[in-house]
Design a protein around this motif. Structure first.
Motif, PDB file in Angstrom:
ATOM      1  N   MET A   1      -4.501   0.805 -15.077  1.00 51.94           N
ATOM      2  CA  MET A   1      -3.332   1.345 -14.429  1.00 51.94           C
ATOM      3  C   MET A   1      -2.299   0.220 -14.321  1.00 51.94           C
ATOM      4  SD  MET A   1      -3.116   3.255 -10.754  1.00 51.94           S
ATOM      5  CE  MET A   1      -3.838   4.827 -11.044  1.00 51.94           C
ATOM      6  N   SER A   2      -1.112   0.476 -14.699  1.00 53.08           N
ATOM      7  CA  SER A   2      -0.071  -0.550 -14.690  1.00 53.08           C
ATOM      8  C   SER A   2       0.476  -0.753 -13.282  1.00 53.08           C
ATOM      9  CB  SER A   2       1.057  -0.160 -15.641  1.00 53.08           C
ATOM     10  OG  SER A   2       1.812   0.889 -15.086  1.00 53.08           O
ATOM     11  N   ILE A   3       1.162  -1.840 -13.092  1.00 50.27           N
ATOM     12  CA  ILE A   3       1.779  -2.166 -11.799  1.00 50.27           C
ATOM     13  C   ILE A   3       2.785  -1.094 -11.411  1.00 50.27           C
ATOM     14  CG2 ILE A   3       3.311  -3.808 -10.657  1.00 50.27           C
ATOM     15  CD1 ILE A   3       0.761  -5.125 -10.901  1.00 50.27           C
ATOM     16  N   LEU A   4       3.553  -0.621 -12.403  1.00 45.96           N
ATOM     17  CA  LEU A   4       4.562   0.402 -12.129  1.00 45.96           C
ATOM     18  C   LEU A   4       3.904   1.690 -11.658  1.00 45.96           C
ATOM     19  CD1 LEU A   4       7.546   1.074 -12.179  1.00 45.96           C
ATOM     20  CD2 LEU A   4       7.303   1.753 -14.549  1.00 45.96           C
ATOM     21  N   THR A   5       2.810   2.093 -12.291  1.00 43.31           N
ATOM     22  CA  THR A   5       2.093   3.310 -11.911  1.00 43.31           C
ATOM     23  C   THR A   5       1.489   3.155 -10.518  1.00 43.31           C
ATOM     24  OG1 THR A   5       1.589   3.691 -14.222  1.00 43.31           O
ATOM     25  CG2 THR A   5       0.325   4.939 -12.636  1.00 43.31           C
ATOM     26  N   GLN A   6       0.923   1.984 -10.234  1.00 44.69           N
ATOM     27  CA  GLN A   6       0.346   1.740  -8.917  1.00 44.69           C
ATOM     28  C   GLN A   6       1.424   1.755  -7.838  1.00 44.69           C
ATOM     29  OE1 GLN A   6      -1.645  -1.994  -9.350  1.00 44.69           O
ATOM     30  NE2 GLN A   6      -3.486  -1.082 -10.255  1.00 44.69           N
ATOM     31  N   SER A   7       2.567   1.169  -8.140  1.00 40.72           N
ATOM     32  CA  SER A   7       3.671   1.157  -7.179  1.00 40.72           C
ATOM     33  C   SER A   7       4.180   2.565  -6.906  1.00 40.72           C
ATOM     34  CB  SER A   7       4.822   0.300  -7.699  1.00 40.72           C
ATOM     35  OG  SER A   7       4.421  -1.030  -7.849  1.00 40.72           O
ATOM     36  N   ALA A   8       4.321   3.365  -7.954  1.00 41.14           N
ATOM     37  CA  ALA A   8       4.782   4.746  -7.787  1.00 41.14           C
ATOM     38  C   ALA A   8       3.789   5.553  -6.962  1.00 41.14           C
ATOM     39  CB  ALA A   8       5.012   5.395  -9.138  1.00 41.14           C
ATOM     40  N   ALA A   9       2.499   5.360  -7.215  1.00 41.31           N
ATOM     41  CA  ALA A   9       1.473   6.075  -6.453  1.00 41.31           C
ATOM     42  C   ALA A   9       1.491   5.642  -4.988  1.00 41.31           C
ATOM     43  CB  ALA A   9       0.106   5.830  -7.064  1.00 41.31           C
ATOM     44  N   PHE A  10       1.671   4.347  -4.736  1.00 44.83           N
ATOM     45  CA  PHE A  10       1.738   3.847  -3.365  1.00 44.83           C
ATOM     46  C   PHE A  10       2.942   4.422  -2.630  1.00 44.83           C
ATOM     47  CE2 PHE A  10       3.470   0.719  -0.375  1.00 44.83           C
ATOM     48  CZ  PHE A  10       2.426   0.679   0.546  1.00 44.83           C
ATOM     49  N   ILE A  11       4.072   4.462  -3.287  1.00 46.31           N
ATOM     50  CA  ILE A  11       5.285   5.008  -2.674  1.00 46.31           C
ATOM     51  C   ILE A  11       5.117   6.493  -2.380  1.00 46.31           C
ATOM     52  CG2 ILE A  11       7.721   5.544  -3.112  1.00 46.31           C
ATOM     53  CD1 ILE A  11       7.845   2.839  -4.619  1.00 46.31           C
ATOM     54  N   ALA A  12       4.512   7.223  -3.299  1.00 40.94           N
ATOM     55  CA  ALA A  12       4.294   8.658  -3.088  1.00 40.94           C
ATOM     56  C   ALA A  12       3.363   8.897  -1.903  1.00 40.94           C
ATOM     57  CB  ALA A  12       3.728   9.289  -4.349  1.00 40.94           C
ATOM     58  N   ARG A  13       2.285   8.116  -1.809  1.00 41.17           N
ATOM     59  CA  ARG A  13       1.357   8.265  -0.672  1.00 41.17           C
ATOM     60  C   ARG A  13       2.043   7.903   0.642  1.00 41.17           C
ATOM     61  NH1 ARG A  13      -2.143   5.674  -4.159  1.00 41.17           N
ATOM     62  NH2 ARG A  13      -1.952   3.738  -2.971  1.00 41.17           N
ATOM     63  N   SER A  14       2.822   6.841   0.625  1.00 37.36           N
ATOM     64  CA  SER A  14       3.521   6.407   1.838  1.00 37.36           C
ATOM     65  C   SER A  14       4.519   7.454   2.312  1.00 37.36           C
ATOM     66  CB  SER A  14       4.239   5.087   1.592  1.00 37.36           C
ATOM     67  OG  SER A  14       3.314   4.078   1.268  1.00 37.36           O
ATOM     68  N   CYS A  15       5.273   8.008   1.386  1.00 37.06           N
ATOM     69  CA  CYS A  15       6.246   9.050   1.738  1.00 37.06           C
ATOM     70  C   CYS A  15       5.546  10.289   2.285  1.00 37.06           C
ATOM     71  CB  CYS A  15       7.091   9.421   0.530  1.00 37.06           C
ATOM     72  SG  CYS A  15       8.320   8.176   0.125  1.00 37.06           S
ATOM     73  N   ALA A  16       4.417  10.649   1.697  1.00 36.68           N
ATOM     74  CA  ALA A  16       3.674  11.823   2.167  1.00 36.68           C
ATOM     75  C   ALA A  16       3.187  11.615   3.592  1.00 36.68           C
ATOM     76  CB  ALA A  16       2.507  12.109   1.233  1.00 36.68           C
ATOM     77  N   ARG A  17       2.783  10.380   3.918  1.00 39.97           N
ATOM     78  CA  ARG A  17       2.320  10.102   5.283  1.00 39.97           C
ATOM     79  C   ARG A  17       3.479  10.026   6.270  1.00 39.97           C
ATOM     80  NH1 ARG A  17      -1.486   5.879   2.920  1.00 39.97           N
ATOM     81  NH2 ARG A  17      -3.383   7.070   2.597  1.00 39.97           N
ATOM     82  N   LEU A  18       4.540   9.365   5.877  1.00 37.29           N
ATOM     83  CA  LEU A  18       5.670   9.170   6.783  1.00 37.29           C
ATOM     84  C   LEU A  18       6.523  10.417   6.949  1.00 37.29           C
ATOM     85  CD1 LEU A  18       6.822   5.625   5.644  1.00 37.29           C
ATOM     86  CD2 LEU A  18       5.619   6.228   7.749  1.00 37.29           C
ATOM     87  N   LEU A  19       6.644  11.187   5.901  1.00 38.83           N
ATOM     88  CA  LEU A  19       7.495  12.376   5.920  1.00 38.83           C
ATOM     89  C   LEU A  19       6.651  13.636   5.778  1.00 38.83           C
ATOM     90  CD1 LEU A  19      10.207  10.980   3.500  1.00 38.83           C
ATOM     91  CD2 LEU A  19      10.272  11.001   5.996  1.00 38.83           C
ATOM     92  N   ALA A  20       5.646  13.752   6.605  1.00 39.76           N
ATOM     93  CA  ALA A  20       4.747  14.901   6.524  1.00 39.76           C
ATOM     94  C   ALA A  20       5.531  16.195   6.739  1.00 39.76           C
ATOM     95  CB  ALA A  20       3.649  14.787   7.562  1.00 39.76           C
ATOM     96  N   GLN A  21       5.222  17.187   5.959  1.00 40.25           N
ATOM     97  CA  GLN A  21       5.902  18.486   6.019  1.00 40.25           C
ATOM     98  C   GLN A  21       5.168  19.384   7.004  1.00 40.25           C
ATOM     99  OE1 GLN A  21       8.651  19.580   4.149  1.00 40.25           O
ATOM    100  NE2 GLN A  21       8.575  21.359   5.434  1.00 40.25           N
ATOM    101  N   ASP A  22       5.897  20.012   7.892  1.00 40.20           N
ATOM    102  CA  ASP A  22       5.330  21.006   8.798  1.00 40.20           C
ATOM    103  C   ASP A  22       5.624  22.388   8.256  1.00 40.20           C
ATOM    104  OD1 ASP A  22       4.465  19.045  10.515  1.00 40.20           O
ATOM    105  OD2 ASP A  22       6.207  19.172  11.828  1.00 40.20           O
ATOM    106  N   CYS A  23       4.708  23.302   8.510  1.00 38.70           N
ATOM    107  CA  CYS A  23       4.871  24.693   8.092  1.00 38.70           C
ATOM    108  C   CYS A  23       6.125  25.274   8.748  1.00 38.70           C
ATOM    109  CB  CYS A  23       3.639  25.494   8.486  1.00 38.70           C
ATOM    110  SG  CYS A  23       3.753  27.253   8.142  1.00 38.70           S
ATOM    111  N   LEU A  24       6.929  25.979   7.987  1.00 39.37           N
ATOM    112  CA  LEU A  24       8.158  26.567   8.523  1.00 39.37           C
ATOM    113  C   LEU A  24       7.886  27.704   9.503  1.00 39.37           C
ATOM    114  CD1 LEU A  24      10.399  26.667   5.340  1.00 39.37           C
ATOM    115  CD2 LEU A  24      10.582  25.145   7.288  1.00 39.37           C
ATOM    116  N   LEU A  25       6.698  28.300   9.438  1.00 37.68           N
ATOM    117  CA  LEU A  25       6.414  29.447  10.308  1.00 37.68           C
ATOM    118  C   LEU A  25       5.655  29.075  11.577  1.00 37.68           C
ATOM    119  CD1 LEU A  25       5.459  32.092   7.597  1.00 37.68           C
ATOM    120  CD2 LEU A  25       7.638  31.777   8.766  1.00 37.68           C
ATOM    121  N   CYS A  26       4.672  28.158  11.471  1.00 38.57           N
ATOM    122  CA  CYS A  26       3.841  27.856  12.637  1.00 38.57           C
ATOM    123  C   CYS A  26       3.848  26.386  13.035  1.00 38.57           C
ATOM    124  CB  CYS A  26       2.407  28.309  12.386  1.00 38.57           C
ATOM    125  SG  CYS A  26       1.513  27.304  11.174  1.00 38.57           S
TER     126      CYS A  26
END
Length: 77
Positions: A1-26
């Motif tokens: 896995m390249s550094i760029l791929t690892q960095s992109a995966a880390f950023i995606a995981r971090s954003c998912a944790r920091l910007l967690a989506q809540d259900c619009l209905l409940c």
């Protein structure tokens, strides 16, 4: 896995944790979706065969009698 791929995966995981989506209905955690699985499963679904103009159920997915008698002011639903 390249550094760029690892960095992109880390950023995606971090954003998912920091910007967690809540259900619009409940407001439950829905990860990256707009709705949680419980709310998505409870929503009504269109039948497999429906009128292409008004979306009412029809036996074989053809235009319903109501739309044949008086066409709606729109082309499709």
């Amino acid at each position: 896995m390249s550094i760029l791929t690892q960095s992109a995966a880390f950023i995606a995981r971090s954003c998912a944790r920091l910007l967690a989506q809540d259900c619009l209905l409940c407001a439950a955690d829905s990860r990256s979706s707009l709705l949680c699985t419980a709310c998505a499963d409870d929503l009504p679904r269109l039948p497999a065969d429906y009128c292409p103009r008004c979306a009412l159920p029809t036996p074989a997915g053809e235009v319903c009698g109501r739309c044949l008698r008086q066409a709606p002011h729109y082309d499709a639903a």
